[in-house]
Write a protein that holds these residues in place. Structure first.
Motif: not given
Length: 413
Positions: A17-43
């Motif tokens: 359910a969490s992954l499905d929720d994340l897949l509905t969000r477009d990373p193009a609209y995320w802040r740069r800091s959010q992208k960095k944090e998300a990539l690190a956490r997803l790793e």
């Protein structure tokens, strides 16, 4: 249905359910800091997910028993459509993690990726087969590699894994490392091979295996030839696949190899014989026989080779008798080539500025027509333009400044 099964199902459903929720969000609209944090956490999440899966695989012997397979990889192939090799690799890693607690813990904590865990366990398995390493050595090596994994990539860990015993005890394991390297080099020599297959379309596929040292040396040589051509083409707005440039660089290495360095057979240096009539040699469209086996090449290719390789022209009369077994035609002498570089500065094609260092000496009056290997009869051309000047579909004019202007030959039909 047991309580344990219910809990596992709830946890997996929550992850999905969490992954499905994340897949509905477009990373193009995320802040740069959010992208960095998300990539690190997803790793880290990916590493933990791998830890759960590997633990599950290690405990899935009953699945193999049910299907009669050797291990669960067979079921993964038939039911999950995972390639057998990939599935077997995961099963083997799961078994290795059962032996190495620190590696398993690092993966579960998200500190180690699956790739790093695989590299470390392979290195430790190799150490375990070395009679010079004790249980204490193995444990210390595992600890050091897991620590280094926090700031090294998987490839860097792989290199370190081969020398980890030196980090454990340099004095004691220096000789062991030397023997290991010797074994590796001997293994590389035994596995070295070269194969070629004629495709029947004017090309030959080459498949070879050499030692890593030889392979790296060859790649460095080819890169040194291909990279300048890539930059030159890009400056002119052209693009060429880099693998093609590497192939052309490899061809240049072969074509310009000094045959004086080849071993002698029966008292004579290895020589290439081109057999054709004098009239055919002067034609644009004709064929020549290469060597004594009758392999065919074009007259244009024979003329081009005469500029760049040791060959003996076997000129035949009308009844195929040998009229002349010509002298070996050589590359321009190194001193001549240096003089040409000073004179021409670059490729002499009008639309090319390839530096002189990348060029070959071309005979303006063809060798087949009595052209001499002297400065007055030679110009510098890059390999591409050298091939173009021998192309029967091309013609050229010599401009007043010495440059060469190419044009397509007009049809007389």
């Amino acid at each position: 249905m047991s309580l344990e099964h219910d809990t596992v199902d709830v946890d997996l459903s929550a992850i999905e359910a969490s992954l499905d929720d994340l897949l509905t969000r477009d990373p193009a609209y995320w802040r740069r800091s959010q992208k960095k944090e998300a990539l690190a956490r997803l790793e880290k999440i990916q590493a933990k997910q791998a830890a759960v899966k590997l633990r599950l695989l290690a405990a899935s012997g009953d699945i193999a028993e049910e299907t009669g397979a050797k291990d669960v990889s067979g079921w993964m192939r038939t039911e999950l459509l995972v390639d057998k090799g990939v599935a077997r690799s995961q099963v083997n890693l799961a078994a290795s993690l059962a032996k190495y607690e620190l590696v398993a813990a690092g993966l579960a904590d998200g500190v180690l990726s699956q790739d790093k865990a695989r590299v470390i366990t392979k290195a430790l398995d190799q150490i375990e087969t070395d009679p010079a390493a004790s249980t204490e050595d193995l444990l210390l090596a595992e600890k050091l590699l897991v620590e280094h994994a926090t700031w090294w990539t998987a490839n860097e860990l792989k290199v370190a894994g081969k020398r980890i015993l030196l980090m454990v005890d340099p004095d004691r394991f220096e000789e062991a490392e030397a023997k290991a390297l010797q074994r590796e080099e001997e293994h590389a020599q035994r596995r070295t091979f070269f194969q070629s297959r004629d495709n029947g379309d004017g090309t030959i596929d080459i498949h070879a295996r050499v030692s890593r040292a030889v392979g790296l040396r060859l790649r460095t040589m080819l890169d040194s030839l291909a990279q300048p051509r890539k930059w030159s083409a890009e400056e002119k707005g052209r693009k060429a696949p880099y693998d093609r440039l590497l192939g052309q660089a490899f061809a240049r290495v072969i074509e310009t190899y000094d045959v004086e360095n080849l071993p002698r057979h029966g008292g004579h240096a290895t020589t290439m014989f081109v057999t054709m009539s004098l009239d055919e040699l002067r034609k644009d469209l004709a064929t020549a026989s290469l060597g004594f086996d009758g392999e065919k090449i074009t007259a244009a290719e024979a003329r081009r080779m005469a500029c760049n390789a040791d060959l003996v022209p076997v000129v035949l009369g009308t009844d195929s008798e040998i009229l002349d077994l010509g002298r070996t035609a050589r590359l321009a002498h190194p001193i001549q080539h240096r003089a040409l570089r000073l004179r021409d500065k670059c490729c002499q094609a009008e639309d090319c500025d390839a530096p002189a260092a990348w060029t070959e000496a071309h005979h303006l009056k063809p060798w087949g027509e009595g052209g001499k290997t002297d400065l007055a009869n030679m110009v510098l051309l890059c390999p591409s333009d050298h091939r173009r000047i021998h192309d029967p579909n091309c013609t050229y004019d010599r401009l007043p400044d010495g440059r060469i202007r190419f044009s397509r030959r007009t049809s007389t039909l």
